[in-house]
Design a protein around this motif. Structure first.
Motif, mmCIF file in Angstrom:
data_model
loop_
_atom_site.group_PDB
_atom_site.id
_atom_site.type_symbol
_atom_site.label_atom_id
_atom_site.label_comp_id
_atom_site.label_asym_id
_atom_site.label_seq_id
_atom_site.Cartn_x
_atom_site.Cartn_y
_atom_site.Cartn_z
ATOM 1 N N LEU A 148 -32.303 -4.613 10.913
ATOM 2 C CA LEU A 148 -34.023 -4.771 10.524
ATOM 3 C C LEU A 148 -34.208 -3.714 9.422
ATOM 4 C CD1 LEU A 148 -35.167 -5.217 14.117
ATOM 5 C CD2 LEU A 148 -35.263 -6.903 12.103
ATOM 6 N N GLU A 149 -33.731 -2.542 9.613
ATOM 7 C CA GLU A 149 -34.137 -1.505 8.624
ATOM 8 C C GLU A 149 -33.350 -1.664 7.258
ATOM 9 O OE1 GLU A 149 -36.286 1.475 8.834
ATOM 10 O OE2 GLU A 149 -36.795 0.000 10.222
ATOM 11 N N ALA A 150 -32.036 -2.215 7.371
ATOM 12 C CA ALA A 150 -31.373 -2.341 6.158
ATOM 13 C C ALA A 150 -32.240 -3.172 5.209
ATOM 14 C CB ALA A 150 -29.987 -2.698 6.483
ATOM 15 N N LEU A 174 -32.157 -3.841 28.355
ATOM 16 C CA LEU A 174 -31.641 -4.064 26.874
ATOM 17 C C LEU A 174 -32.361 -5.160 26.080
ATOM 18 C CD1 LEU A 174 -27.912 -2.836 26.843
ATOM 19 C CD2 LEU A 174 -29.880 -1.260 26.219
ATOM 20 N N LEU A 175 -32.547 -6.607 26.723
ATOM 21 C CA LEU A 175 -33.083 -7.482 26.228
ATOM 22 C C LEU A 175 -34.461 -7.017 26.288
ATOM 23 C CD1 LEU A 175 -31.087 -10.430 28.069
ATOM 24 C CD2 LEU A 175 -30.826 -9.845 25.898
ATOM 25 N N HIS A 176 -35.146 -6.503 26.878
ATOM 26 C CA HIS A 176 -36.526 -6.545 26.894
ATOM 27 C C HIS A 176 -36.571 -5.764 25.614
ATOM 28 C CE1 HIS A 176 -40.655 -6.104 28.066
ATOM 29 N NE2 HIS A 176 -40.587 -4.542 27.883
ATOM 30 N N THR A 177 -35.889 -4.652 25.353
ATOM 31 C CA THR A 177 -35.865 -3.694 24.127
ATOM 32 C C THR A 177 -35.655 -4.654 22.875
ATOM 33 O OG1 THR A 177 -35.158 -1.669 25.320
ATOM 34 C CG2 THR A 177 -35.217 -1.428 23.428
ATOM 35 N N ILE A 178 -34.612 -5.144 22.994
ATOM 36 C CA ILE A 178 -34.465 -6.050 21.776
ATOM 37 C C ILE A 178 -35.547 -7.048 21.524
ATOM 38 C CG2 ILE A 178 -32.969 -8.099 20.825
ATOM 39 C CD1 ILE A 178 -30.775 -6.523 22.438
ATOM 40 N N THR A 179 -36.013 -7.628 22.383
ATOM 41 C CA THR A 179 -37.086 -8.579 22.237
ATOM 42 C C THR A 179 -38.390 -7.953 21.711
ATOM 43 O OG1 THR A 179 -36.403 -9.983 24.333
ATOM 44 C CG2 THR A 179 -38.703 -10.414 23.357
ATOM 45 N N ARG A 180 -38.725 -6.722 22.311
ATOM 46 C CA ARG A 180 -40.111 -6.209 21.706
ATOM 47 C C ARG A 180 -39.798 -5.606 20.292
ATOM 48 N NH1 ARG A 180 -43.364 -8.485 24.746
ATOM 49 N NH2 ARG A 180 -43.357 -7.944 27.177
ATOM 50 N N MET A 181 -38.588 -5.040 20.045
ATOM 51 C CA MET A 181 -38.219 -4.583 18.690
ATOM 52 C C MET A 181 -38.381 -5.785 17.636
ATOM 53 S SD MET A 181 -35.049 -2.440 17.502
ATOM 54 C CE MET A 181 -33.838 -3.425 17.984
ATOM 55 N N LEU A 182 -37.659 -6.944 18.058
ATOM 56 C CA LEU A 182 -37.853 -8.106 17.044
ATOM 57 C C LEU A 182 -39.399 -8.459 16.945
ATOM 58 C CD1 LEU A 182 -34.701 -10.001 18.422
ATOM 59 C CD2 LEU A 182 -34.970 -9.109 15.825
ATOM 60 N N GLU A 183 -40.188 -8.676 18.001
ATOM 61 C CA GLU A 183 -41.445 -8.913 17.810
ATOM 62 C C GLU A 183 -42.194 -8.021 16.892
ATOM 63 O OE1 GLU A 183 -42.012 -11.464 21.975
ATOM 64 O OE2 GLU A 183 -42.625 -9.189 21.807
ATOM 65 N N SER A 184 -41.767 -6.810 17.038
ATOM 66 C CA SER A 184 -42.646 -5.797 16.150
ATOM 67 C C SER A 184 -42.381 -5.857 14.802
ATOM 68 C CB SER A 184 -42.139 -4.357 16.559
ATOM 69 O OG SER A 184 -40.942 -3.968 16.200
ATOM 70 N N TYR A 185 -41.189 -6.614 14.276
ATOM 71 C CA TYR A 185 -40.927 -6.761 13.048
ATOM 72 C C TYR A 185 -41.362 -8.136 12.698
ATOM 73 C CZ TYR A 185 -38.064 -2.854 12.140
ATOM 74 O OH TYR A 185 -37.638 -1.435 11.940
ATOM 75 N N ALA A 213 -34.229 -15.324 17.520
ATOM 76 C CA ALA A 213 -35.213 -14.805 16.808
ATOM 77 C C ALA A 213 -35.613 -15.542 15.530
ATOM 78 C CB ALA A 213 -35.040 -13.330 16.749
ATOM 79 N N ARG A 214 -36.742 -16.134 15.571
ATOM 80 C CA ARG A 214 -37.091 -16.872 14.216
ATOM 81 C C ARG A 214 -38.213 -16.070 13.429
ATOM 82 N NH1 ARG A 214 -41.220 -20.122 12.984
ATOM 83 N NH2 ARG A 214 -41.991 -19.946 15.197
#
Length: 559
Positions: A148-150, A174-185, A213-214
């Protein structure tokens, strides 16, 4: 990238794979070709990233694409996993490293298949909770964050994250963290389990978890699930593979050499069963009969007669007599003629010498079964479950007293599927990284009975009651069940190194190419429809709906 060629628009999107392993998913993406409304869609592979040099070598060999060996651990997790500080030439991967990997190109789709050992049911709950495996599990979060950062200036349209279903429980946080991170982007996220055997028409049931994730700014239409296909029988795949030990098929097709008792066990287990069926067998019902193939195995030549033809593969268990009844019983130099001899009770003893047991007849066949007064009468005795115990003494070994019991509560408890024998006409169980007969159903009831062969080490062939040969699957057959090609560049499939265990782990961990292909094709339809600004409909379910239409999503608190 869209270019017009004659009447058909050639549309190509770029894919990057993290934790790429041996490249099964990438091979599937390369196979994907979709024609839709005058457009032809395909994928271009930018690179595959993995930490294992041999996996990278296999990736390039199998896909023809570039593989980059890169460790995505941060320093804390590196130390937690390896148990020591990194070497001086190691550095923490950063977003710039990923940009260099793609030569500055930005991917349209990122496919991740991170290590699943920490999430797998093959690992005990206690072990999975250790810091070592927790560090391994956190790689998935770090990999997505780096990506995401790259590419944050032009984010990918899709992230596909593939793993084992138990990530839903063992990796819930971990899935909760991943989901929130993707949503923040800005991504819309959906995760669910499915059977790759059903969506790809494999010859195995392969339950997996897929998070999609779309990016709604790039993909405005539905991403549909692939239509379900018929799951093939394992025989449909293996019928295309030569019998094991075929030299033209390479070293991956060598049949595992098992202990004789293991061959017998496999023969007694019915097709479709496993080790638990052995508990129901009454030993008196079976009599094993050795019927060697050809004439001459274990043949013993008469000293007075002519020899059999001398052949280049002569051995006592080979296809010609290679043993002799030698009447010359002279002892070897420096050895007594009565080495290890046991003297009969009613015969005179040999000369008493000062030698040890292995050097002379210093043993006797004693018919007296009684014991001296100073010897326990319960030596090596096993108490019955329903009887009273003998006197408890200070003895601490079975040869000093009745310290053993026939406990009916004891039972064998190997992992489910151990020594499982798959029926020829049924789908295989999931191909796993530890694919052998002791770890799961990695044997087949093969109706093709081999004829005489000339291998130096022929395996025993025991014909089971169902008329088939119950044998372990070869590494090449496991690869075929996963959908890998049997031939690459005109030669038999071959992986880096010379370890069957490593090969099987890489084969079992990879995403089957056929599954990667159908997922890629669904993504291509979404790319092309969005490029045309068209809304599409299909009979299949929706993986990730457009923004604002979340009815098909699993609640995030369940992820």
């Amino acid at each position: 990238m869209i270019t017009k060629s004659f009447e058909v628009q050639q549309c190509q999107w770029k894919v990057l794979q993290l934790f790429s392993g041996s490249g099964g998913a990438t091979l599937g993406f390369q196979r994907a070709k979709v024609n839709w409304r005058g457009m032809q869609g395909s994928f271009k592979t930018l690179a595959g990233i993995d930490v294992d040099p041999r996996a990278c070598e296999n990736y390039e060999y199998l896909t023809g694409s570039k593989a980059v060996c890169m460790d995505l651990f941060d320093k804390r997790d590196y130390v937690a996993f390896h148990g020591h500080e990194p070497l001086s030439n190691w550095h923490e991967a950063n977003p710039e490293d990923l940009i260099k990997t793609t030569n500055g190109e930005y991917p349209d789709l990122v496919f991740l298949s991170p290590p699943c050992k920490g999430f797998s049911a093959l690992l005990s709950q206690k072990t999975s909770e250790t810091e070592r495996y927790q560090a391994l599990n956190r790689l998935v979060v770090r990999g997505i964050f780096l990506t995401l950062e790259a590419f944050k200036d032009d984010l990918p349209a899709f992230f596909f994250l593939e793993n084992v279903p138990r990530i839903l429980t063992r990796g819930k946080k971990l899935l909760h963290t991943i989901t929130r991170m993707l949503e923040s982007y800005g991504y819309v996220v959906n995760g669910r389990s499915h059977d790759l055997g059903e969506i790809a028409g494999l010859a195995q049931h392969r339950k997996r978890y897929l998070l999609v994730a779309r990016n709604p700014r790039k993909i405005s239409t539905f991403l549909y699930q692939p239509p379900k296909q018929r799951i093939k029988s394992i025989g449909e795949i293996l019928a295309k593979v030569p019998l094991p030990d075929d030299l033209a098929s390479g070293p991956l097709h060598r049949l595992p050499r098992l202990q004789w008792k293991t061959w017998v066990r496999l023969a007694l287990i019915p097709a479709g069963g496993d080790w638990r069926d052995l508990e129901e067998i009454a030993p008196e019902q079976y009599r094993l009969e050795y019927v060697p193939r050809g004439s001459g195995p274990f043949g013993v030549l008469d000293w007075e007669g002519p020899a059999a033809t001398v052949i280049g593969k002569a051995s006592v268990k080979g296809s010609n007599a290679a043993a002799i009844a030698d009447p010359r019983l002279k002892p070897r130099e420096g050895r007594h003629a009565c080495v290890y001899q046991v003297v009969e009770w009613d015969e005179p003893a040999k000369t008493v010498t000062g030698t040890r047991f292995g050097s002379g007849a210093s043993a006797i066949s004693d018919p007296r079964t009684g014991f001296k007064d100073n010897t326990h009468h319960i030596v090596y005795k096993v108490n019955k479950w329903g009887d009273e115990a003998n006197t408890v003494t200070g003895a601490y070994r079975p040869n000093n007293g009745a310290m053993s019991i026939e406990d009916p509560r004891m039972s064998c408890s190997p992992r489910s599927g151990t020594m499982g024998v798959t029926s020829w006409n049924e789908p295989a169980k999931t191909v796993i990284g530890a694919g052998d007969i002791h770890a799961g159903s990695a044997a087949i009831a093969d109706p093709r009975i081999p004829k005489d062969n000339e291998t130096l080490d022929p395996p025993p062939i025991i014909i089971s009651l169902d008329g088939t040969w119950h044998r372990p699957l070869t590494t090449l057959e496991l690869a075929a069940i996963q959908g890998l090609p049997l031939m690459v560049n005109g030669k038999p499939l071959q992986f880096s190194g010379n370890s069957d265990a490593v090969w099987r782990e890489q084969i079992g961990n990879m995403v089957p190419p056929d599954a990667g292909q159908v997922m890629a094709e669904q993504a291509l339809y979404a790319f092309m429809a969005s490029a045309e600004g068209v809304w599409t409909m299909a009979a299949e379910g929706i993986w990730v709906a457009p923004e604002g239409d979340m009815h098909d999503h699993e609640p995030l608190n369940q992820l």
